[in-house]
Design an enzyme around this catalytic site. Structure first.
Site, PDB file in Angstrom:
ATOM      1  N   GLU A   1      46.848  40.960  40.369  1.00 12.08           N
ATOM      2  CA  GLU A   1      47.311  40.532  39.058  1.00 12.08           C
ATOM      3  C   GLU A   1      48.348  39.424  39.230  1.00 12.08           C
ATOM      4  O   GLU A   1      48.860  39.187  40.334  1.00 12.08           O
ATOM      5  CB  GLU A   1      47.928  41.744  38.335  1.00 12.08           C
ATOM      6  CG  GLU A   1      48.409  41.506  36.909  1.00 12.08           C
ATOM      7  CD  GLU A   1      47.289  41.142  35.968  1.00 12.08           C
ATOM      8  OE1 GLU A   1      46.898  39.956  35.982  1.00 12.08           O
ATOM      9  OE2 GLU A   1      46.817  42.011  35.218  1.00 12.08           O
TER      10      GLU A   1
ATOM     11  N   HIS B   1      40.899  48.225  37.105  1.00 11.03           N
ATOM     12  CA  HIS B   1      41.376  49.537  37.552  1.00 11.03           C
ATOM     13  C   HIS B   1      41.710  50.436  36.356  1.00 11.03           C
ATOM     14  O   HIS B   1      42.150  49.949  35.307  1.00 11.03           O
ATOM     15  CB  HIS B   1      42.577  49.392  38.475  1.00 11.03           C
ATOM     16  CG  HIS B   1      43.830  48.948  37.779  1.00 11.03           C
ATOM     17  ND1 HIS B   1      44.629  49.798  37.055  1.00 11.03           N
ATOM     18  CD2 HIS B   1      44.415  47.721  37.711  1.00 11.03           C
ATOM     19  CE1 HIS B   1      45.654  49.134  36.560  1.00 11.03           C
ATOM     20  NE2 HIS B   1      45.547  47.863  36.937  1.00 11.03           N
TER      21      HIS B   1
END
Length: 207
Positions: free
Chosen positions: A85, A9
């Site tokens: 994550e 991202h």
């Protein structure tokens, strides 16, 4: 042949604010939104007329990136929390300095892959590896010839490790340097039965 484009991202608010990311649900910055558009255009140029399937972490910064890409490519989107994550527990959303001050290193006799850093709620590296490997298997099982995966920098390393067949026990130590907004390419060659990390962290599209 199967191709998987792994997108990390672009710029998020926790980057510019100096905060711990992890499961802290930061958003894209205005610059990050613009970068997501550039990522979408780069993928469109590579894919041509092909329509991929798209997978994304459920955190806001990845999901918004994926929605921009899906809108450009006309691609179906699957949200998979296993692409998140690593969680840093109570440190999420706190200043990076707070995390450094509170980290408890593993001892010499301890399995560092299952060490929780001494911060409540933190995932061990092995826990992250196990869920990312499971996510990658679902991506492999998808019948589409082309796929796009939108995820996070730390998670990307474990996706690459899973793709090339690194044993789970070794993968927690895998590290492939990627940056925000990068595009990496994984390729499966059916003729040679090879799983290739064909390109790592393309960034020229970001200008």
């Amino acid at each position: 042949m199967k191709t998987v484009y792994v997108v990390t991202h672009p710029e998020a608010t926790h980057h510019v604010d100096g905060l711990v990311g992890g499961w802290y649900d930061s958003d894209l910055t205005e610059r990050g939104i613009a970068q997501a558009g550039k990522i979408a255009e780069a993928l469109a140029a590579e894919l041509g007329d092909a329509t991929p399937t798209l997978f994304t972490s459920d955190l806001l910064r990845t999901r918004r990136t994926a929605e921009i890409i899906a809108g450009r490519l006309g691609a179906p989107l699957t949200v998979d929390p296993d692409l998140r994550e690593r969680s840093f527990g109570e440190a999420g959303g706190k200043p990076q300095a707070w995390l450094q001050d509170h980290l408890v290193p593993a001892t010499d006799n301890e399995d560092w892959t299952r060490h929780d850093e001494g911060i409540p709620g933190t995932e061990t590296r092995m826990a992250v590896v196990e869920r990312v490997y499971a996510a990658l298997q679902r991506i492999r099982d998808d019948p589409a010839e082309h796929q796009v995966v939108v995820t996070h920098g730390g998670t990307a390393s474990y996706l690459f490790a899973a793709w090339i067949g690194m044993p789970v026990e070794a993968a927690a130590g895998a590290y492939f340097r990627v940056t925000s907004g990068g595009i990496s390419l994984l390729r499966k060659d059916d003729h040679h039965r090879a799983f290739e990390l064909a390109r790592l962290n393309r960034t020229d599209h970001l200008g």
